[in-house]
Design a protein around this motif. Structure first.
Motif, short mmCIF file in Angstrom:
data_model
loop_
_atom_site.label_atom_id
_atom_site.label_comp_id
_atom_site.label_asym_id
_atom_site.label_seq_id
_atom_site.Cartn_x
_atom_site.Cartn_y
_atom_site.Cartn_z
N LEU A 180 0.83 -1.21 0.00
CA LEU A 180 0.00 0.00 0.00
C LEU A 180 0.87 1.26 0.00
CD1 LEU A 180 -2.88 1.31 0.49
CD2 LEU A 180 -2.27 1.27 2.90
N PHE A 181 0.43 2.26 -0.77
CA PHE A 181 1.08 3.56 -0.76
C PHE A 181 0.03 4.65 -0.57
CE2 PHE A 181 4.05 1.00 -3.31
CZ PHE A 181 5.24 1.28 -2.64
N VAL A 182 0.46 5.78 -0.01
CA VAL A 182 -0.37 6.98 0.08
C VAL A 182 0.17 7.97 -0.94
CG1 VAL A 182 -1.25 8.81 1.56
CG2 VAL A 182 -0.82 6.53 2.53
N ASP A 183 -0.58 8.18 -2.00
CA ASP A 183 -0.14 9.04 -3.10
C ASP A 183 -0.14 10.51 -2.69
OD1 ASP A 183 0.84 8.24 -5.52
OD2 ASP A 183 -0.97 8.77 -6.64
N ARG A 244 -11.99 28.46 12.59
CA ARG A 244 -12.52 27.09 12.61
C ARG A 244 -11.46 26.09 13.10
NH1 ARG A 244 -14.88 26.91 6.57
NH2 ARG A 244 -13.19 28.44 6.32
N ASN A 245 -11.88 25.19 13.96
CA ASN A 245 -10.96 24.20 14.54
C ASN A 245 -11.06 22.82 13.90
OD1 ASN A 245 -9.74 25.88 16.49
ND2 ASN A 245 -11.55 25.70 17.80
N LEU A 246 -12.09 22.59 13.07
CA LEU A 246 -12.29 21.28 12.45
C LEU A 246 -11.57 21.25 11.11
CD1 LEU A 246 -13.69 18.52 12.59
CD2 LEU A 246 -15.65 19.55 11.42
N ILE A 247 -10.65 20.28 10.97
CA ILE A 247 -9.88 20.16 9.73
C ILE A 247 -10.20 18.81 9.09
CG2 ILE A 247 -7.53 19.86 8.82
CD1 ILE A 247 -6.59 21.94 10.78
N TYR A 248 -10.40 18.81 7.77
CA TYR A 248 -10.63 17.58 7.00
C TYR A 248 -9.34 17.17 6.31
CZ TYR A 248 -15.61 18.67 7.57
OH TYR A 248 -16.85 18.94 8.09
N ILE A 249 -9.05 15.87 6.33
CA ILE A 249 -7.87 15.36 5.63
C ILE A 249 -8.35 14.31 4.62
CG2 ILE A 249 -5.69 14.10 5.83
CD1 ILE A 249 -5.34 15.25 8.60
N ALA A 250 -8.08 14.55 3.34
CA ALA A 250 -8.47 13.63 2.27
C ALA A 250 -7.20 13.05 1.66
CB ALA A 250 -9.29 14.36 1.20
N CYS A 251 -7.13 11.71 1.58
CA CYS A 251 -5.93 11.04 1.06
C CYS A 251 -6.28 10.13 -0.11
CB CYS A 251 -5.24 10.21 2.15
SG CYS A 251 -4.64 11.16 3.55
N ALA A 268 7.13 5.82 -0.52
CA ALA A 268 6.76 6.49 0.74
C ALA A 268 8.04 7.14 1.26
CB ALA A 268 6.21 5.49 1.74
N CYS A 269 8.19 8.46 1.04
CA CYS A 269 9.44 9.17 1.34
C CYS A 269 9.22 10.22 2.44
CB CYS A 269 9.97 9.87 0.10
SG CYS A 269 10.46 8.74 -1.24
N SER A 270 10.14 10.23 3.42
CA SER A 270 10.12 11.22 4.49
C SER A 270 11.37 12.08 4.39
CB SER A 270 10.10 10.53 5.86
OG SER A 270 9.00 9.66 5.99
N PHE A 271 11.27 13.33 4.91
CA PHE A 271 12.44 14.20 4.92
C PHE A 271 13.15 14.08 6.27
CE2 PHE A 271 14.65 18.31 5.38
CZ PHE A 271 15.41 18.28 4.22
#
Length: 300
Positions: A180-183, A244-251, A268-271
Protein backbone atom coordinates in the motif's frame (compact mmCIF):
# COMPACT_ATOMS: atom_id res chain seq x y z
CA UNK A 1 -0.52 -52.23 1.79
CA UNK A 2 -0.63 -48.94 -0.11
CA UNK A 3 -3.94 -47.19 -0.61
CA UNK A 4 -5.17 -45.91 -3.94
CA UNK A 5 -6.12 -42.19 -3.97
CA UNK A 6 -9.80 -43.14 -3.77
CA UNK A 7 -9.08 -45.09 -0.58
CA UNK A 8 -7.28 -42.24 1.26
CA UNK A 9 -9.78 -41.18 3.95
CA UNK A 10 -9.39 -37.44 3.30
CA UNK A 11 -7.50 -35.93 0.32
CA UNK A 12 -7.00 -32.16 -0.14
CA UNK A 13 -6.17 -30.26 -3.33
CA UNK A 14 -5.03 -26.64 -2.86
CA UNK A 15 -5.93 -24.82 -6.07
CA UNK A 16 -5.30 -21.18 -6.96
CA UNK A 17 -8.63 -19.86 -5.65
CA UNK A 18 -10.29 -22.83 -3.92
CA UNK A 19 -9.63 -25.97 -1.95
CA UNK A 20 -11.10 -29.33 -2.95
CA UNK A 21 -11.58 -31.92 -0.19
CA UNK A 22 -12.38 -35.50 -1.20
CA UNK A 23 -13.64 -37.77 1.59
CA UNK A 24 -13.91 -41.56 1.28
CA UNK A 25 -17.13 -42.73 2.91
CA UNK A 26 -15.17 -45.49 4.70
CA UNK A 27 -13.76 -42.64 6.76
CA UNK A 28 -12.49 -44.75 9.64
CA UNK A 29 -11.36 -47.76 7.59
CA UNK A 30 -13.75 -50.10 9.40
CA UNK A 31 -16.07 -50.86 6.50
CA UNK A 32 -18.84 -48.68 7.94
CA UNK A 33 -19.73 -46.04 5.33
CA UNK A 34 -20.61 -42.58 6.57
CA UNK A 35 -23.41 -40.62 4.92
CA UNK A 36 -22.68 -37.48 2.87
CA UNK A 37 -25.28 -35.64 4.97
CA UNK A 38 -23.17 -36.33 8.07
CA UNK A 39 -20.19 -34.43 6.62
CA UNK A 40 -19.73 -30.65 6.44
CA UNK A 41 -16.92 -28.19 5.78
CA UNK A 42 -15.93 -25.22 7.93
CA UNK A 43 -17.72 -23.30 10.69
CA UNK A 44 -20.39 -22.37 8.10
CA UNK A 45 -21.15 -26.11 7.69
CA UNK A 46 -20.98 -26.06 3.89
CA UNK A 47 -22.46 -29.14 2.24
CA UNK A 48 -20.77 -31.33 -0.33
CA UNK A 49 -20.69 -30.36 -4.01
CA UNK A 50 -20.33 -33.81 -5.58
CA UNK A 51 -20.95 -37.52 -4.91
CA UNK A 52 -19.21 -40.38 -6.69
CA UNK A 53 -21.16 -43.58 -5.96
CA UNK A 54 -18.72 -45.75 -7.93
CA UNK A 55 -15.81 -44.71 -5.70
CA UNK A 56 -17.86 -44.05 -2.57
CA UNK A 57 -16.40 -40.53 -2.27
CA UNK A 58 -17.87 -37.19 -1.19
CA UNK A 59 -16.25 -34.00 -2.57
CA UNK A 60 -16.34 -30.47 -1.17
CA UNK A 61 -15.24 -27.51 -3.31
CA UNK A 62 -14.98 -24.13 -1.60
CA UNK A 63 -13.32 -20.78 -2.27
CA UNK A 64 -10.36 -20.04 -0.02
CA UNK A 65 -12.40 -17.49 1.95
CA UNK A 66 -15.67 -19.44 1.99
CA UNK A 67 -17.26 -21.67 4.65
CA UNK A 68 -15.67 -19.68 7.47
CA UNK A 69 -12.05 -20.54 6.74
CA UNK A 70 -9.32 -18.42 8.37
CA UNK A 71 -6.06 -17.12 6.92
CA UNK A 72 -2.72 -16.70 8.68
CA UNK A 73 0.00 -14.57 7.07
CA UNK A 74 3.60 -15.53 7.79
CA UNK A 75 6.73 -13.96 6.28
CA UNK A 76 6.82 -16.68 3.60
CA UNK A 77 3.29 -18.12 3.31
CA UNK A 78 -0.43 -17.57 3.41
CA UNK A 79 -2.02 -20.44 5.33
CA UNK A 80 -5.75 -21.08 4.87
CA UNK A 81 -7.33 -23.27 7.56
CA UNK A 82 -10.72 -24.91 7.86
CA UNK A 83 -12.28 -28.03 9.42
CA UNK A 84 -14.00 -31.10 8.03
CA UNK A 85 -16.69 -32.18 10.50
CA UNK A 86 -18.31 -35.60 10.81
CA UNK A 87 -21.49 -35.53 12.89
CA UNK A 88 -23.19 -38.96 12.94
CA UNK A 89 -26.94 -38.89 12.59
CA UNK A 90 -29.23 -40.72 14.99
CA UNK A 91 -29.53 -44.45 14.32
CA UNK A 92 -32.74 -46.43 14.11
CA UNK A 93 -32.58 -46.92 17.86
CA UNK A 94 -32.10 -43.56 19.61
CA UNK A 95 -31.10 -45.22 22.88
CA UNK A 96 -27.63 -46.22 21.63
CA UNK A 97 -24.91 -44.75 19.38
CA UNK A 98 -22.33 -46.66 17.35
CA UNK A 99 -20.01 -43.89 16.19
CA UNK A 100 -18.38 -40.71 17.55
CA UNK A 101 -18.21 -37.24 15.98
CA UNK A 102 -14.89 -36.26 14.42
CA UNK A 103 -13.21 -33.00 13.38
CA UNK A 104 -10.38 -33.11 10.83
CA UNK A 105 -8.21 -29.97 10.32
CA UNK A 106 -7.59 -28.91 6.71
CA UNK A 107 -4.75 -26.57 5.64
CA UNK A 108 -3.60 -25.03 2.37
CA UNK A 109 -0.22 -23.25 2.19
CA UNK A 110 0.58 -20.68 -0.51
CA UNK A 111 4.00 -19.06 -0.96
CA UNK A 112 3.93 -15.27 -0.75
CA UNK A 113 6.93 -14.63 -2.99
CA UNK A 114 6.34 -17.03 -5.89
CA UNK A 115 3.51 -18.28 -8.07
CA UNK A 116 1.75 -21.37 -6.75
CA UNK A 117 2.73 -22.99 -10.05
CA UNK A 118 3.32 -21.72 -13.54
CA UNK A 119 0.30 -23.60 -14.84
CA UNK A 120 -2.17 -22.59 -12.14
CA UNK A 121 -2.11 -18.83 -12.69
CA UNK A 122 -4.50 -18.05 -15.51
CA UNK A 123 -3.40 -15.57 -18.19
CA UNK A 124 -6.19 -13.19 -17.15
CA UNK A 125 -4.30 -12.56 -13.90
CA UNK A 126 -1.27 -11.20 -15.77
CA UNK A 127 -2.30 -7.52 -16.17
CA UNK A 128 -2.42 -6.89 -12.42
CA UNK A 129 -4.14 -3.52 -12.22
CA UNK A 130 -6.98 -4.32 -14.62
CA UNK A 131 -7.61 -8.00 -13.93
CA UNK A 132 -7.19 -8.16 -10.16
CA UNK A 133 -9.12 -4.99 -9.39
CA UNK A 134 -11.91 -6.16 -11.69
CA UNK A 135 -12.17 -9.42 -9.74
CA UNK A 136 -11.56 -8.14 -6.21
CA UNK A 137 -12.90 -5.28 -4.14
CA UNK A 138 -10.00 -3.45 -2.52
CA UNK A 139 -11.22 -2.04 0.80
CA UNK A 140 -9.12 0.99 1.71
CA UNK A 141 -9.25 2.58 5.17
CA UNK A 142 -7.63 5.58 6.85
CA UNK A 143 -7.81 5.73 10.65
CA UNK A 144 -6.56 7.89 13.53
CA UNK A 145 -4.75 5.59 15.98
CA UNK A 146 -3.77 5.84 19.65
CA UNK A 147 -0.18 6.38 20.86
CA UNK A 148 0.99 2.76 20.57
CA UNK A 149 -1.02 2.06 17.37
CA UNK A 150 -2.95 -0.75 19.13
CA UNK A 151 -6.45 0.68 18.56
CA UNK A 152 -8.36 3.46 16.86
CA UNK A 153 -8.21 6.74 18.79
CA UNK A 154 -11.41 8.08 20.29
CA UNK A 155 -11.87 11.52 18.76
CA UNK A 156 -11.70 13.93 21.69
CA UNK A 157 -9.96 16.83 19.99
CA UNK A 158 -6.32 17.79 19.58
CA UNK A 159 -4.08 20.62 20.75
CA UNK A 160 -1.22 22.28 18.88
CA UNK A 161 1.86 20.29 19.79
CA UNK A 162 0.05 16.94 19.60
CA UNK A 163 0.92 14.30 17.00
CA UNK A 164 -1.61 12.57 14.73
CA UNK A 165 -0.99 8.84 14.25
CA UNK A 166 -2.59 7.94 10.91
CA UNK A 167 -2.82 4.37 9.63
CA UNK A 168 -3.67 3.56 6.01
CA UNK A 169 -4.67 -0.01 5.23
CA UNK A 170 -6.10 -2.13 2.42
CA UNK A 171 -8.13 -5.30 2.76
CA UNK A 172 -8.72 -7.73 -0.11
CA UNK A 173 -10.00 -11.27 -0.53
CA UNK A 174 -7.22 -12.04 -2.99
CA UNK A 175 -4.18 -14.06 -1.91
CA UNK A 176 -1.98 -11.89 -4.14
CA UNK A 177 0.30 -9.94 -1.70
CA UNK A 178 -0.13 -6.18 -2.04
CA UNK A 179 1.93 -3.14 -0.96
CA UNK A 180 0.00 0.00 0.00
CA UNK A 181 1.08 3.56 -0.76
CA UNK A 182 -0.37 6.98 0.08
CA UNK A 183 -0.14 9.04 -3.10
CA UNK A 184 -1.34 12.32 -1.59
CA UNK A 185 -3.04 13.84 1.45
CA UNK A 186 -4.62 17.32 1.54
CA UNK A 187 -5.96 19.19 4.59
CA UNK A 188 -8.94 21.52 4.12
CA UNK A 189 -11.48 23.39 6.25
CA UNK A 190 -14.45 21.89 4.40
CA UNK A 191 -15.01 18.47 2.76
CA UNK A 192 -13.30 17.87 -0.58
CA UNK A 193 -9.65 17.88 -1.56
CA UNK A 194 -10.23 20.85 -3.90
CA UNK A 195 -11.65 23.14 -1.19
CA UNK A 196 -9.86 26.40 -0.43
CA UNK A 197 -7.76 27.02 1.58
CA UNK A 198 -5.92 23.70 1.40
CA UNK A 199 -2.56 22.42 2.60
CA UNK A 200 -0.64 19.48 1.10
CA UNK A 201 0.60 16.96 3.70
CA UNK A 202 1.69 14.27 1.21
CA UNK A 203 2.27 15.14 -2.45
CA UNK A 204 4.20 14.11 -5.59
CA UNK A 205 3.27 10.39 -5.40
CA UNK A 206 4.26 9.67 -1.80
CA UNK A 207 6.49 12.56 -0.60
CA UNK A 208 5.55 13.59 2.95
CA UNK A 209 6.11 17.28 2.25
CA UNK A 210 4.81 18.43 5.66
CA UNK A 211 8.04 17.00 7.14
CA UNK A 212 10.00 19.55 5.07
CA UNK A 213 8.40 22.44 6.99
CA UNK A 214 10.19 24.13 9.87
CA UNK A 215 9.80 22.66 13.37
CA UNK A 216 7.91 19.52 12.35
CA UNK A 217 8.76 15.87 12.91
CA UNK A 218 6.14 14.56 10.46
CA UNK A 219 7.27 11.30 8.81
CA UNK A 220 6.30 7.83 7.65
CA UNK A 221 6.80 5.13 10.29
CA UNK A 222 9.38 2.51 9.35
CA UNK A 223 9.37 -0.43 9.12
CA UNK A 224 5.80 -1.19 8.13
CA UNK A 225 3.88 -3.68 10.30
CA UNK A 226 2.70 -5.35 7.07
CA UNK A 227 3.06 -4.63 3.36
CA UNK A 228 -0.65 -3.73 3.11
CA UNK A 229 -0.39 -1.17 5.96
CA UNK A 230 1.37 2.22 5.96
CA UNK A 231 1.64 4.49 9.02
CA UNK A 232 2.63 8.14 9.26
CA UNK A 233 2.76 10.81 11.96
CA UNK A 234 1.75 14.45 11.47
CA UNK A 235 2.32 17.34 13.87
CA UNK A 236 -1.06 18.98 14.60
CA UNK A 237 -1.62 22.35 12.87
CA UNK A 238 -4.42 24.80 12.16
CA UNK A 239 -5.06 27.21 9.31
CA UNK A 240 -3.73 30.70 10.06
CA UNK A 241 -6.26 33.49 10.45
CA UNK A 242 -9.29 31.18 10.51
CA UNK A 243 -11.29 30.55 13.69
CA UNK A 244 -12.52 27.09 12.61
CA UNK A 245 -10.96 24.20 14.54
CA UNK A 246 -12.29 21.28 12.45
CA UNK A 247 -9.88 20.16 9.73
CA UNK A 248 -10.63 17.58 7.00
CA UNK A 249 -7.87 15.36 5.63
CA UNK A 250 -8.47 13.63 2.27
CA UNK A 251 -5.93 11.04 1.06
CA UNK A 252 -5.48 9.06 -2.14
CA UNK A 253 -4.41 5.45 -1.47
CA UNK A 254 -3.18 2.89 -4.01
CA UNK A 255 -1.59 -0.56 -4.16
CA UNK A 256 1.04 -2.37 -6.20
CA UNK A 257 2.02 -6.05 -6.20
CA UNK A 258 4.26 -6.58 -3.14
CA UNK A 259 7.07 -8.01 -5.27
CA UNK A 260 7.21 -4.87 -7.46
CA UNK A 261 10.14 -2.62 -6.54
CA UNK A 262 9.15 0.90 -5.38
CA UNK A 263 9.84 3.69 -7.90
CA UNK A 264 9.23 7.42 -8.26
CA UNK A 265 5.49 6.85 -8.77
CA UNK A 266 5.08 4.25 -6.00
CA UNK A 267 6.98 5.24 -2.87
CA UNK A 268 6.76 6.49 0.74
CA UNK A 269 9.44 9.17 1.34
CA UNK A 270 10.12 11.22 4.49
CA UNK A 271 12.44 14.20 4.92
CA UNK A 272 15.27 13.66 7.42
CA UNK A 273 16.16 17.07 8.86
CA UNK A 274 19.32 15.80 10.58
CA UNK A 275 20.82 14.72 7.27
CA UNK A 276 18.89 17.18 5.08
CA UNK A 277 17.86 14.31 2.74
CA UNK A 278 14.79 12.37 1.68
CA UNK A 279 14.62 8.65 2.60
CA UNK A 280 12.14 5.93 1.54
CA UNK A 281 10.38 3.41 3.79
CA UNK A 282 11.60 0.80 1.31
CA UNK A 283 13.45 0.95 -1.99
CA UNK A 284 16.55 2.82 -3.08
CA UNK A 285 17.17 6.41 -1.95
CA UNK A 286 17.17 7.76 -5.51
CA UNK A 287 13.40 7.26 -5.87
CA UNK A 288 12.94 10.16 -3.39
CA UNK A 289 15.14 12.69 -5.22
CA UNK A 290 12.14 14.01 -7.16
CA UNK A 291 10.49 15.06 -3.85
CA UNK A 292 12.91 18.00 -3.59
CA UNK A 293 12.19 19.04 -7.18
CA UNK A 294 8.44 18.72 -6.65
CA UNK A 295 8.06 16.76 -9.87
CA UNK A 296 7.65 12.96 -9.78
CA UNK A 297 5.52 12.66 -12.87
CA UNK A 298 7.38 9.85 -14.59
CA UNK A 299 8.94 6.60 -13.38
CA UNK A 300 12.73 6.53 -13.15
Amino acid sequence: QSQSPSQIPVAVQCQEAQLVVTVHRDLFGNGRLVSAAELSLGPAACKHSRLDPSRNTVTFSAGLHECGSTVQITPDSLIYRTLLTYEPGPGSNPVIVRSSPAVIPIECHYPRRDNVSSGAIRPTWAPFNSALVAQEKLLFSLRLMNEDWSAERAFTGFRLGDVLNIQAEVGTQSHVPLRLFVDSCVATLSPGADASPHYAIIDFNGCLVDGRSDATSSAFVTPRPRQDVLRFQIDVFRFAGDPRNLIYIACHLKVTPAEQSPDTLNKACSFNKAHNTWAPVEGTRDICSCCELGNCGSAA
